[in-house]
Design an enzyme around this catalytic site. Structure first.
Site, short mmCIF file in Angstrom:
data_model
loop_
_atom_site.label_atom_id
_atom_site.label_comp_id
_atom_site.label_asym_id
_atom_site.label_seq_id
_atom_site.Cartn_x
_atom_site.Cartn_y
_atom_site.Cartn_z
N THR A 172 0.87 -1.18 0.00
CA THR A 172 0.00 0.00 0.00
C THR A 172 0.90 1.23 0.00
O THR A 172 1.97 1.22 0.61
CB THR A 172 -0.87 0.00 1.27
OG1 THR A 172 -1.83 -1.05 1.17
CG2 THR A 172 -1.60 1.33 1.46
N ARG A 200 -15.05 -5.90 -0.98
CA ARG A 200 -14.45 -5.43 0.28
C ARG A 200 -13.77 -4.07 0.02
O ARG A 200 -12.99 -3.91 -0.89
CB ARG A 200 -13.43 -6.44 0.77
CG ARG A 200 -12.70 -6.06 2.07
CD ARG A 200 -11.35 -5.42 1.81
NE ARG A 200 -10.55 -5.28 3.03
CZ ARG A 200 -9.40 -4.63 3.08
NH1 ARG A 200 -8.90 -4.07 2.00
NH2 ARG A 200 -8.72 -4.55 4.21
N VAL A 201 -14.10 -3.10 0.86
CA VAL A 201 -13.43 -1.80 0.80
C VAL A 201 -12.68 -1.61 2.11
O VAL A 201 -13.23 -1.87 3.18
CB VAL A 201 -14.46 -0.66 0.57
CG1 VAL A 201 -13.80 0.70 0.71
CG2 VAL A 201 -15.10 -0.80 -0.81
N ASP A 203 -9.47 0.52 4.59
CA ASP A 203 -9.21 1.83 5.21
C ASP A 203 -8.71 2.88 4.23
O ASP A 203 -8.91 4.08 4.45
CB ASP A 203 -8.17 1.67 6.33
CG ASP A 203 -6.84 1.16 5.77
OD1 ASP A 203 -6.80 0.00 5.30
OD2 ASP A 203 -5.86 1.92 5.79
N GLY A 224 -1.47 -1.23 6.37
CA GLY A 224 -1.55 -2.40 7.25
C GLY A 224 -2.92 -3.04 7.18
O GLY A 224 -3.65 -2.88 6.20
N GLY A 226 -6.38 -3.44 7.08
CA GLY A 226 -7.41 -2.44 6.85
C GLY A 226 -8.55 -2.50 7.86
O GLY A 226 -9.02 -1.47 8.35
#
Ligand code: GLY
Length: 303
Positions: A172, A200-201, A203, A224, A226
């Site tokens: 990320t 899935r969404v 952070d 990290g 989420g």
């Protein structure tokens, strides 16, 4: 004092961390070029994150991890701290640079978060080039999904006793910067979590969780687990710690403790404060990080 700090994702140790160095140097330099020219922090963090989205060694843009169905679904968010302007996208697969789509959402200002086909329709209307989702998939990520399927029948996420997903590579990406006008901005972009359920969404699409900026305090980008980061609203909480302690490094460290102890996850974050001081921390073995300030001759890459 303008400054920028960039991360390339919290994750497991790799045999050759040097593989991330050219991409990190390019990203810091892209952001710094904007700041050194008197440009906006918002443009600087977008430029830094775009650079990492274009580098397939990172889990964002081309090279993003795959869902359990073998598809790409990316999340990104960006925020400017003067008036709390923010834009975010979730589960997008038809743009090569999700951070630029998030930026368009911010500039449009009607909404904060657009997802999936609504985000794609907005991208078309905004004139952003559409890409073939297959062009974002790399052989490395195909192989990683196959290995994961073989190792975790039933596709249960592998967790260590401490609760952290094991074996996750860094990837990320994010940046936060202060410009010479005193404005702070932050941006984050990701493919999310390897083998995630479609839809899935995480952070990185959620303002306050993966990204936050307030020019009176500072900016934060997280990486990290989420789900854990969402549970503790990590980015916004990190700025509360910064307000209390007036120390970006301390704020980052306490925030990671919060993520591990209350969130029951692993990860890291970068911080810049309203004076341009930077801080970072991570609970994982590796988090590529780099920064640039006027007192440095070239980007610092201490990983
Ligand atoms: N922190 C990236 C994600 O879990 O989606």
């Amino acid at each position: 004092m303008p400054s920028i700090i960039v991360h390339g994702g919290a994750g497991a140790a790799v045999a050759d961390a040097d593989e991330f160095r050219p991409g990190m140097r390019a990203a810091v330099s892209a952001g710094w070029a904007v700041l050194a020219g008197g440009g906006r922090a918002l443009d600087a963090v977008e430029a830094a994150v775009r650079s990492l989205e274009d580098d397939e060694r990172f889990n964002a843009g081309r090279g993003a991890v795959l869902t359990e169905d073998g598809t790409v679904e990316m999340d990104a968010s960006i925020m400017e701290g003067d008036r709390l302007g923010c834009g975010a996208v979730g589960a997008v697969s038809r743009v090569a640079n999700p951070i630029t789509l998030a930026r368009r959402v911010l500039d449009d200002s009607r909404h904060v978060l657009l997802v999936a086909h609504g985000a794609h329709a907005f991208a078309r209307a905004a004139g952003l080039p559409e890409c073939d989702p297959a062009s974002l998939i790399t052989e490395r990520q195909r192989r990683r999904l196959a290995e994961r399927r073989a190792a975790t029948p039933g596709n249960t996420p592998s967790r260590t006793p401490g609760g952290a997903r094991s074996g996750t590579l860094p990837g990320t990406v994010g940046a936060t910067a202060l410009d010479r006008h005193g404005t702070v901005a932050a941006a984050t972009s990701t493919g999310g979590m390897l083998g995630k359920r479609p839809g899935r969404v995480g952070d990185s699409a959620l303002i306050g969780c993966g990204t936050y900026a307030d020019s009176s305090l500072g900016g934060v980008s997280c990486t990290g687990d989420g789900e854990a980061i969402i549970r503790v609203v990590l980015a916004r909480r990190a700025l509360e710690y910064l307000k209390e302690a007036d120390d970006p490094d301390y704020a980052a460290k306490v925030s990671v403790d919060l993520l591990v102890e209350e969130g029951r996850g692993e990860g890291g974050l970068i911080v810049v404060d309203w004076r341009g001081r930077i801080g970072y921390a991570h609970s994982t073995p590796l988090m590529p990080v780099g920064w640039m300030t006027p007192t440095l001759g070239e980007p610092a890459l201490p990983f």
